[in-house]
Design a protein around this motif. Structure first.
Motif, PDB file in Angstrom:
ATOM      1  N   LYS A 117       0.826  -1.211   0.000  1.00 14.74           N
ATOM      2  CA  LYS A 117       0.000   0.000   0.000  1.00 14.74           C
ATOM      3  C   LYS A 117       0.861   1.263   0.000  1.00 14.74           C
ATOM      4  O   LYS A 117       0.541   2.246  -0.674  1.00 14.74           O
ATOM      5  CB  LYS A 117      -0.917  -0.005   1.218  1.00 14.74           C
ATOM      6  CG  LYS A 117      -1.991  -1.076   1.191  1.00 14.74           C
ATOM      7  CD  LYS A 117      -2.836  -1.027   2.456  1.00 14.74           C
ATOM      8  CE  LYS A 117      -3.838  -2.153   2.475  1.00 14.74           C
ATOM      9  NZ  LYS A 117      -4.635  -2.159   3.730  1.00 14.74           N
ATOM     10  N   TRP A 120       2.471   1.348  -3.770  1.00 13.87           N
ATOM     11  CA  TRP A 120       1.587   1.540  -4.918  1.00 13.87           C
ATOM     12  C   TRP A 120       0.308   2.305  -4.600  1.00 13.87           C
ATOM     13  O   TRP A 120      -0.478   2.582  -5.503  1.00 13.87           O
ATOM     14  CB  TRP A 120       1.222   0.179  -5.514  1.00 13.87           C
ATOM     15  CG  TRP A 120       2.315  -0.419  -6.344  1.00 13.87           C
ATOM     16  CD1 TRP A 120       2.624  -0.121  -7.640  1.00 13.87           C
ATOM     17  CD2 TRP A 120       3.259  -1.423  -5.939  1.00 13.87           C
ATOM     18  NE1 TRP A 120       3.687  -0.880  -8.065  1.00 13.87           N
ATOM     19  CE2 TRP A 120       4.103  -1.694  -7.046  1.00 13.87           C
ATOM     20  CE3 TRP A 120       3.467  -2.143  -4.765  1.00 13.87           C
ATOM     21  CZ2 TRP A 120       5.127  -2.629  -7.000  1.00 13.87           C
ATOM     22  CZ3 TRP A 120       4.495  -3.073  -4.717  1.00 13.87           C
ATOM     23  CH2 TRP A 120       5.320  -3.312  -5.816  1.00 13.87           C
ATOM     24  N   GLY A 121       0.090   2.616  -3.335  1.00 10.93           N
ATOM     25  CA  GLY A 121      -1.125   3.329  -2.980  1.00 10.93           C
ATOM     26  C   GLY A 121      -2.325   2.395  -2.907  1.00 10.93           C
ATOM     27  O   GLY A 121      -2.191   1.167  -2.954  1.00 10.93           O
ATOM     28  N   GLU A 123      -5.072   2.822  -4.995  1.00 10.67           N
ATOM     29  CA  GLU A 123      -5.816   2.841  -6.253  1.00 10.67           C
ATOM     30  C   GLU A 123      -5.679   1.499  -6.978  1.00 10.67           C
ATOM     31  O   GLU A 123      -4.729   0.746  -6.759  1.00 10.67           O
ATOM     32  CB  GLU A 123      -5.304   3.958  -7.175  1.00 10.67           C
ATOM     33  CG  GLU A 123      -5.503   5.363  -6.636  1.00 10.67           C
ATOM     34  CD  GLU A 123      -4.417   5.764  -5.658  1.00 10.67           C
ATOM     35  OE1 GLU A 123      -3.430   4.989  -5.552  1.00 10.67           O
ATOM     36  OE2 GLU A 123      -4.548   6.814  -5.005  1.00 10.67           O
ATOM     37  N   SER A 124      -6.636   1.220  -7.841  1.00 12.11           N
ATOM     38  CA  SER A 124      -6.596  -0.014  -8.629  1.00 12.11           C
ATOM     39  C   SER A 124      -5.736   0.180  -9.871  1.00 12.11           C
ATOM     40  O   SER A 124      -5.667   1.278 -10.431  1.00 12.11           O
ATOM     41  CB  SER A 124      -8.014  -0.415  -9.057  1.00 12.11           C
ATOM     42  OG  SER A 124      -8.820  -0.675  -7.934  1.00 12.11           O
ATOM     43  N   TYR A 125      -5.079  -0.896 -10.280  1.00 12.97           N
ATOM     44  CA  TYR A 125      -4.258  -0.886 -11.488  1.00 12.97           C
ATOM     45  C   TYR A 125      -4.905  -1.822 -12.516  1.00 12.97           C
ATOM     46  O   TYR A 125      -5.281  -2.945 -12.180  1.00 12.97           O
ATOM     47  CB  TYR A 125      -2.837  -1.362 -11.186  1.00 12.97           C
ATOM     48  CG  TYR A 125      -1.988  -0.343 -10.457  1.00 12.97           C
ATOM     49  CD1 TYR A 125      -0.971   0.337 -11.116  1.00 12.97           C
ATOM     50  CD2 TYR A 125      -2.200  -0.059  -9.116  1.00 12.97           C
ATOM     51  CE1 TYR A 125      -0.187   1.268 -10.451  1.00 12.97           C
ATOM     52  CE2 TYR A 125      -1.425   0.876  -8.447  1.00 12.97           C
ATOM     53  CZ  TYR A 125      -0.427   1.532  -9.120  1.00 12.97           C
ATOM     54  OH  TYR A 125       0.340   2.458  -8.465  1.00 12.97           O
ATOM     55  N   THR A 221      -5.703  -4.607  -6.818  1.00 11.55           N
ATOM     56  CA  THR A 221      -6.059  -3.735  -5.701  1.00 11.55           C
ATOM     57  C   THR A 221      -5.482  -4.285  -4.400  1.00 11.55           C
ATOM     58  O   THR A 221      -5.161  -5.485  -4.313  1.00 11.55           O
ATOM     59  CB  THR A 221      -7.590  -3.628  -5.548  1.00 11.55           C
ATOM     60  OG1 THR A 221      -8.126  -4.956  -5.384  1.00 11.55           O
ATOM     61  CG2 THR A 221      -8.217  -2.994  -6.775  1.00 11.55           C
TER      62      THR A 221
END
Length: 297
Positions: A117, A120-121, A123-125, A221
């Motif tokens: 997290k 990559w945060g 948000e969804s990729y 996610t």
């Protein structure tokens, strides 16, 4: 057509389950570590693959080369993370009780999930391009994505490659000796620590490859590793902890149980795999292929 759909979906899901579970059962079979962090390695493979593909496509490179990028990113990420964790954390704990190792790997799972997290945060990729690249073929009037069939091929290659490595190479034979009796193997000059490091790295690579292969099919996610470790654990319990053939059979049983429920009784889809696990454990408490071990006091 429903029967064809069940056969194809069951085959694809079984292949995916095998890819997810085989690294977990390999690590347990050699190291006697029930690696809860396996789900985090799967997630890392998916995220690294998504990031690598994003960079690849933004550079305008040929689309066919994306598949090579997927494989390389998963191999590098899995091998580096696996070796790092084995050397820094697990190597200091060899010989500890199996329950302690479960708790340690669970802690690693939580740490790595938060690290994902932070990196990559939340948000969804989305990297759907490889999934759509080959298009689909038709079985009768039923369209089916070619990418899903490639995942089946990947699982077959992984299974055959793992079997060949364990049974036809010097390192694999030494690993089998460690499985049989690590103390005797060490007394005969086998570097057990090196075998453990290689085993853990390969198990991590297999998890990362499974994540990379899945990334184009889903939204990548946070939390995708949670369900994976539960499903992988169910598969290896069905087949028997530490058994590669057991992982194959367990994946097939679980995959087709789910496929049948999806097409015949969708309301039971969530329980299908765990129902199979419960039935198997009621008949063979150690799984289909595992041998019962004497209790040590």
């Amino acid at each position: 057509m429903k029967l064809v759909a069940i056969l194809l979906d069951g085959l694809n899901y079984s292949a995916w389950l095998f890819l997810v579970a085989v690294g977990l059962t390999l690590i347990y079979g050699v190291m006697r570590i029930l690696n809860i962090a396996h789900g985090a390695f799967y997630a890392i493979g998916a995220y690294v693959c998504a990031s690598a593909l994003g960079l690849y496509y933004s550079a305008g490179l040929p689309e066919a080369g994306a598949f090579l990028m997927m494989g390389l990113s998963a191999l590098v990420a899995g091998f580096v993370v696996g070796l790092l964790i084995e050397r820094v954390v697990l190597r200091k704990l060899y010989g500890q009780d199996e329950v302690i190792m479960v708790l340690v790997t669970y802690a690693l799972f939580l740490i790595l999930s938060d690290a994902v997290k932070l990196t990559w945060g939340v948000e969804s990729y989305y990297v759907f391009q490889p999934y759509a690249y080959f298009g689909y073929i038709e079985f009768g009037n039923l369209p089916y994505q070619v990418y899903d069939l490639l995942v089946v091929g990947l699982a077959i290659v992984a299974g055959i490659g793992l079997w060949y490595w364990l049974n036809r190479t010097r390192t694999g034979i030494l690993m089998t000796a460690v499985v049989a009796d690590r103390e005797v193997a060490a007394a005969m000059g086998v570097n057990v620590t090196r075998i453990f490091a290689l085993t853990f790295a390969i198990g991590t690579v297999l998890a990362a490859v499974a994540g990379a292969a899945t990334a184009p099919k889903i939204a990548v996610t946070p939390g995708i590793g949670v369900e994976v470790i539960i499903l992988a654990f169910a598969v290896v319990v069905i087949g028997g902890l530490g058994s590669i053939p057991g992982a194959v059979v367990g994946a097939i049983f679980a995959g087709y149980a789910r496929a049948i429920c999806v097409h015949v009784a969708p309301q039971f889809e969530l329980f299908a795999i765990y129902a199979v696990m419960a039935v198997v454990l009621a008949i063979r408490p150690h799984g289909l292929f595992a041998r019962a071990e004497g209790r040590k006091i």
